[in-house]
Design a protein around this motif. Sequence first.
Motif, PDB file in Angstrom:
ATOM      1  N   ARG A 102       4.969  34.747  36.781  1.00 38.25           N
ATOM      2  CA  ARG A 102       5.951  33.728  37.149  1.00 38.25           C
ATOM      3  C   ARG A 102       6.633  33.134  35.918  1.00 38.25           C
ATOM      4  NH1 ARG A 102       3.146  30.646  42.362  1.00 38.25           N
ATOM      5  NH2 ARG A 102       3.226  32.508  43.721  1.00 38.25           N
ATOM      6  N   GLN A 103       5.947  33.140  34.793  1.00 37.79           N
ATOM      7  CA  GLN A 103       6.583  32.703  33.558  1.00 37.79           C
ATOM      8  C   GLN A 103       7.721  33.649  33.190  1.00 37.79           C
ATOM      9  OE1 GLN A 103       5.775  29.919  31.595  1.00 37.79           O
ATOM     10  NE2 GLN A 103       7.582  30.456  30.371  1.00 37.79           N
ATOM     11  N   ALA A 104       7.463  34.951  33.369  1.00 41.90           N
ATOM     12  CA  ALA A 104       8.504  35.950  33.074  1.00 41.90           C
ATOM     13  C   ALA A 104       9.676  35.805  34.044  1.00 41.90           C
ATOM     14  CB  ALA A 104       7.908  37.351  33.146  1.00 41.90           C
ATOM     15  N   ASN A 105       9.387  35.597  35.327  1.00 37.80           N
ATOM     16  CA  ASN A 105      10.449  35.420  36.325  1.00 37.80           C
ATOM     17  C   ASN A 105      11.287  34.181  36.007  1.00 37.80           C
ATOM     18  OD1 ASN A 105       9.652  37.709  37.736  1.00 37.80           O
ATOM     19  ND2 ASN A 105       8.335  36.536  39.146  1.00 37.80           N
ATOM     20  N   TYR A 106      10.632  33.142  35.560  1.00 35.75           N
ATOM     21  CA  TYR A 106      11.359  31.910  35.237  1.00 35.75           C
ATOM     22  C   TYR A 106      12.291  32.138  34.038  1.00 35.75           C
ATOM     23  CZ  TYR A 106      12.242  27.349  33.179  1.00 35.75           C
ATOM     24  OH  TYR A 106      12.855  26.254  32.615  1.00 35.75           O
ATOM     25  N   GLU A 107      11.767  32.785  33.016  1.00 34.54           N
ATOM     26  CA  GLU A 107      12.603  33.033  31.836  1.00 34.54           C
ATOM     27  C   GLU A 107      13.797  33.917  32.171  1.00 34.54           C
ATOM     28  OE1 GLU A 107       9.907  34.644  29.006  1.00 34.54           O
ATOM     29  OE2 GLU A 107       8.880  32.727  28.614  1.00 34.54           O
ATOM     30  N   LEU A 108      13.584  34.938  33.022  1.00 32.02           N
ATOM     31  CA  LEU A 108      14.686  35.791  33.448  1.00 32.02           C
ATOM     32  C   LEU A 108      15.715  35.003  34.240  1.00 32.02           C
ATOM     33  CD1 LEU A 108      15.949  38.620  33.637  1.00 32.02           C
ATOM     34  CD2 LEU A 108      14.527  39.006  35.688  1.00 32.02           C
ATOM     35  N   ALA A 109      15.227  34.155  35.151  1.00 34.69           N
ATOM     36  CA  ALA A 109      16.142  33.354  35.968  1.00 34.69           C
ATOM     37  C   ALA A 109      16.910  32.367  35.089  1.00 34.69           C
ATOM     38  CB  ALA A 109      15.357  32.612  37.050  1.00 34.69           C
TER      39      ALA A 109
ATOM     40  N   THR B 131      24.003  30.722  43.363  1.00 35.13           N
ATOM     41  CA  THR B 131      22.867  31.624  43.584  1.00 35.13           C
ATOM     42  C   THR B 131      21.967  31.671  42.356  1.00 35.13           C
ATOM     43  OG1 THR B 131      24.165  32.993  45.092  1.00 35.13           O
ATOM     44  CG2 THR B 131      22.201  33.980  44.123  1.00 35.13           C
ATOM     45  N   ALA B 132      22.541  31.731  41.192  1.00 30.84           N
ATOM     46  CA  ALA B 132      21.762  31.753  39.954  1.00 30.84           C
ATOM     47  C   ALA B 132      21.019  30.444  39.749  1.00 30.84           C
ATOM     48  CB  ALA B 132      22.673  32.021  38.771  1.00 30.84           C
ATOM     49  N   SER B 133      21.660  29.363  40.105  1.00 33.23           N
ATOM     50  CA  SER B 133      21.022  28.050  39.982  1.00 33.23           C
ATOM     51  C   SER B 133      19.826  27.935  40.928  1.00 33.23           C
ATOM     52  CB  SER B 133      22.044  26.947  40.274  1.00 33.23           C
ATOM     53  OG  SER B 133      21.443  25.673  40.247  1.00 33.23           O
ATOM     54  N   ALA B 134      19.993  28.417  42.157  1.00 31.97           N
ATOM     55  CA  ALA B 134      18.906  28.361  43.138  1.00 31.97           C
ATOM     56  C   ALA B 134      17.734  29.231  42.691  1.00 31.97           C
ATOM     57  CB  ALA B 134      19.420  28.805  44.498  1.00 31.97           C
ATOM     58  N   LYS B 135      18.024  30.402  42.148  1.00 32.19           N
ATOM     59  CA  LYS B 135      16.948  31.279  41.675  1.00 32.19           C
ATOM     60  C   LYS B 135      16.174  30.634  40.516  1.00 32.19           C
ATOM     61  CE  LYS B 135      18.898  35.775  42.987  1.00 32.19           C
ATOM     62  NZ  LYS B 135      19.396  37.096  42.493  1.00 32.19           N
ATOM     63  N   LEU B 136      16.873  29.915  39.650  1.00 29.01           N
ATOM     64  CA  LEU B 136      16.207  29.242  38.541  1.00 29.01           C
ATOM     65  C   LEU B 136      15.277  28.140  39.053  1.00 29.01           C
ATOM     66  CD1 LEU B 136      15.780  28.714  35.543  1.00 29.01           C
ATOM     67  CD2 LEU B 136      17.803  27.236  35.591  1.00 29.01           C
TER      68      LEU B 136
END
Length: 368
Positions: A108-115, A138-143
């Motif tokens: 989830r740390q990796a997903n957060y950094e990617l987002a 959409t990018a904001s929601a994913k972050l």
Amino acid sequence: MHFFTSTRSSVTVMILLAVSLLTGCDKEEIVTSHNVVRPVKLFTVKDPQQQQLRYFPGKVTATEEAEISFRIPGQIEQIEINQGDNVLAGQVLAYLDDRDIRNELQDRQANYELAKVEFERTSSLLKKKVVSQSNFDTASAKLKSAEAALKLSRDKLEYTLLKAPFSGRIAQTLVEEHQQVQAQQPVLVLQSSDRLDISIQVPESIVSHVNSKTADRSYQPMATFPGAPGKGFPVSYKEHATRVTPGTQSYEVIFTRTAPANMNILPGMTATVIIDLARIIDLEDQPSYVLVPISAIARDDANNKTVVWRFDEASKQVQPLEITAGRITEAGVQILSGINPGDRIVTAGLSQLYDGMTVKPLRKERGL
């Protein structure tokens, strides 16, 4: 013939002599027994307005007690403490195997950094009007979703540690190391050790006369413990229940105090709370009576009377006094009339007494 007559005369004289000697001995014994002054055990009747002590059996309970559990399921890796250990607030007591949670946290740390990178790129392109507002949203929601998932994983990692919510003593461990536990399953029992409570049951006949307006709020009853006979410990009122205890006509009252120094008083132990009712109830509404030991009460069947034997200090004699007895309580028998505070009455061997008998107070000899 003269021989038989002489013999009979001698026998007669011997019999008369023996009877005389025996009679003389009996008289001497009777005189001697009347000269003996019988010692008696005395009780001084107390003024009920000055002191109305009641003894209530109680049970020691912890001021704070909690069953400590993990907020998430897992396998217990290690338990850091033992039963009976003292711990401090915030101290780690046990922890779960956290390998799976750490792997999840890295993902989830990796997903957060990617987002986050995607959001920053989309935000830059939006300023150049290369992407639409919808792409930016959409990018904001994913972050935000990745950030929440990361925080959840961090919380789960924190939940693998079981910490003491307050300082106290480990009363019991309920699981073993390497055991699989569920969320909220009790693992340890923690009790406060710096203070203790004592719970007693007070009958409705006393509770109904407690007046909060006239009660002495500074009054502290005394508690005694079997481990310290003859020693009293002041306790303070904490709370009371207004719902009757099931199966009784009494109400729970709880007193509290700091744990006595140099004594190991544990929850579940017995105690006795001594309360002077004159300090907490309105005695004007109470019937006037004095309390005496039940052993001081005698029944005069010949005259159909209930009596006590009063000792007169001046004459050193006892005399029966007719009394009116009330209820039998833990502190003694209520005497409604017949004796007064300050009277000294006999509490043992009543069947051996008679009116006007000379007696003396019983005094224990040293060394006995």
